[in-house]
Design a protein around this motif. Structure first.
Motif, PDB file in Angstrom:
ATOM      1  N   GLU A   1      62.782  40.369 -12.103  1.00 24.84           N
ATOM      2  CA  GLU A   1      61.874  40.252 -11.007  1.00 24.84           C
ATOM      3  C   GLU A   1      60.694  38.949 -11.510  1.00 24.84           C
ATOM      4  O   GLU A   1      60.343  38.451 -10.442  1.00 24.84           O
TER       5      GLU A   1
ATOM      6  N   ARG B   1      56.010  37.084  -2.648  1.00 30.75           N
ATOM      7  CA  ARG B   1      56.176  35.510  -2.988  1.00 30.75           C
ATOM      8  C   ARG B   1      55.316  34.508  -1.125  1.00 30.75           C
ATOM      9  O   ARG B   1      55.052  33.902  -0.922  1.00 30.75           O
ATOM     10  N   GLU B   2      55.709  35.377   0.130  1.00 32.05           N
ATOM     11  CA  GLU B   2      55.111  34.785   0.765  1.00 32.05           C
ATOM     12  C   GLU B   2      53.445  35.084   0.782  1.00 32.05           C
ATOM     13  O   GLU B   2      53.051  33.735   0.860  1.00 32.05           O
TER      14      GLU B   2
ATOM     15  N   ILE C   1      62.575  44.993  -3.672  1.00 32.29           N
ATOM     16  CA  ILE C   1      63.146  43.339  -2.892  1.00 32.29           C
ATOM     17  C   ILE C   1      62.243  43.008  -1.692  1.00 32.29           C
ATOM     18  O   ILE C   1      62.002  41.497  -1.451  1.00 32.29           O
ATOM     19  N   ARG C   2      62.024  43.804  -0.832  1.00 33.81           N
ATOM     20  CA  ARG C   2      61.339  42.770   0.127  1.00 33.81           C
ATOM     21  C   ARG C   2      59.998  43.123  -0.123  1.00 33.81           C
ATOM     22  O   ARG C   2      59.668  42.133   0.517  1.00 33.81           O
TER      23      ARG C   2
ATOM     24  N   VAL D   1      62.310  35.941 -10.356  1.00 28.99           N
ATOM     25  CA  VAL D   1      62.497  35.948  -8.865  1.00 28.99           C
ATOM     26  C   VAL D   1      61.538  35.306  -8.393  1.00 28.99           C
ATOM     27  O   VAL D   1      61.380  34.668  -7.289  1.00 28.99           O
ATOM     28  N   LEU D   2      60.222  36.050  -9.029  1.00 29.44           N
ATOM     29  CA  LEU D   2      59.215  35.731  -8.506  1.00 29.44           C
ATOM     30  C   LEU D   2      57.887  34.524  -8.814  1.00 29.44           C
ATOM     31  O   LEU D   2      57.469  34.115  -8.377  1.00 29.44           O
TER      32      LEU D   2
ATOM     33  N   HIS E   1      58.888  42.397  -2.928  1.00 33.50           N
ATOM     34  CA  HIS E   1      58.970  41.294  -3.482  1.00 33.50           C
ATOM     35  C   HIS E   1      58.802  39.644  -2.988  1.00 33.50           C
ATOM     36  O   HIS E   1      58.523  38.353  -2.674  1.00 33.50           O
ATOM     37  N   ARG E   2      59.505  39.430  -2.541  1.00 29.95           N
ATOM     38  CA  ARG E   2      60.013  38.973  -0.825  1.00 29.95           C
ATOM     39  C   ARG E   2      58.187  38.394   0.106  1.00 29.95           C
ATOM     40  O   ARG E   2      57.390  37.385   0.230  1.00 29.95           O
ATOM     41  N   LEU E   3      57.438  39.778   0.217  1.00 25.71           N
ATOM     42  CA  LEU E   3      56.959  39.963   1.118  1.00 25.71           C
ATOM     43  C   LEU E   3      55.715  39.012  -0.064  1.00 25.71           C
ATOM     44  O   LEU E   3      54.084  38.199   0.248  1.00 25.71           O
TER      45      LEU E   3
ATOM     46  N   GLN F   1      52.482  32.263  -1.138  1.00 29.00           N
ATOM     47  CA  GLN F   1      52.460  30.732  -0.802  1.00 29.00           C
ATOM     48  C   GLN F   1      51.744  30.757   0.162  1.00 29.00           C
ATOM     49  O   GLN F   1      50.689  29.427   0.753  1.00 29.00           O
TER      50      GLN F   1
ATOM     51  N   HIS G   1      62.963  27.184 -10.020  1.00 32.36           N
ATOM     52  CA  HIS G   1      63.902  28.253  -8.680  1.00 32.36           C
ATOM     53  C   HIS G   1      64.822  27.652  -8.479  1.00 32.36           C
ATOM     54  O   HIS G   1      65.488  28.181  -8.369  1.00 32.36           O
TER      55      HIS G   1
END
Length: 237
Positions: free
Chosen positions: A191, A172-173, A165-166, A194-195, A168-170, A176, A215
């Motif tokens: 997954e 995506r950031e 999960i962490r 979400v991504l 995934h967030r990284l 961006q 999203h």
């Protein structure tokens, strides 16, 4: 935040008639595919469906693919694998800048490590890193090359659920921030939803489903459609 419309009109990848066989078995059967610049795309499919084969072709790692038309990709391509593939005899920073030219390579490497949350771990050995940290270092190694196309082959498959999960967030950031085109190969429908902003399903050597993801909409509708495309039905609760 979706990539700018004008950016998405510029294709980063263009495939026409891509074919790959292993003996008598045709894994990729004349695939046509465009990946716009700056788009985050996920590729789903059963084991052995050709997902990694397609990724390797785009990375220039498989020279036996054939096409009746084009196979074009950007010059700057980076690959992240399920295994971080860090050299155990090189420290983390040396792994990140391996093969980089220029006097500022190490400064760029330190900046990339800062971006993935590994600032201060430059002199650590790979064996001292957790699985999540090793994948962060692998992401830094890919991004320091400023890729136009980032290919990710199940990069989080070996991680525990919370670390995934962490990550995934990284990812995506970082996408961006840098805006490469991303093609993520995964077995995980959740997954992918979400991504990615676009999810492809590989079936019988071809793209069987091409699904745009909004999203802001509930995820369950996309999940159900993708599972159906993969031939999976869930028992009602």
């Amino acid at each position: 935040m979706a990539p700018h419309t004008e950016q998405l009109t510029r294709p980063a990848v263009r495939l026409r008639g891509l074919t790959r066989s292993f003996g008598d078995r045709r894994v990729l059967d004349g695939i046509d595919l465009d990946l716009p610049a700056g788009q985050f795309t996920a590729l789903l499919g059963h084991s052995g469906s050709g997902k990694s084969t397609l990724l390797r072709a785009l990375a220039g790692l498989d020279h036996t693919v054939r096409g009746s038309g084009e196979l074009s990709a950007p010059e700057r391509v980076s690959v992240v694998f399920q295994d971080s593939r860090l050299l155990p005899w090189q420290r983390v920073l040396d792994n990140v800048v391996l093969g980089l030219d220029g006097g500022d390579a190490r400064d760029r490497g330190r900046a990339a490590l800062d971006e993935v949350g590994l600032g201060g771990r430059e002199r650590a050995w790979p064996g001292e890193l957790s699985g999540g940290e090793a994948q962060r270092a692998a992401l830094a190694r890919s991004l320091v090359r400023e890729p136009e196309l980032l290919l990710a082959d199940e990069p989080f498959g070996a991680l525990d659920a919370l670390t995934r999960i962490r990550m995934h967030r990284l990812l995506r950031e970082l996408w961006q921030r840098h805006r490469p085109s991303v093609l993520l190969v995964t077995h995980d429908v959740d997954e992918a939803v979400v991504l990615a902003d676009r999810v492809l399903v590989l079936q019988d050597g071809r793209i069987g489903l091409d699904l745009a993801v909004d999203h802001d909409r509930p995820r369950d509708a996309y999940r159900a459609r993708l599972l159906t495309a993969l031939g999976v039905t869930e028992d009602p609760a």
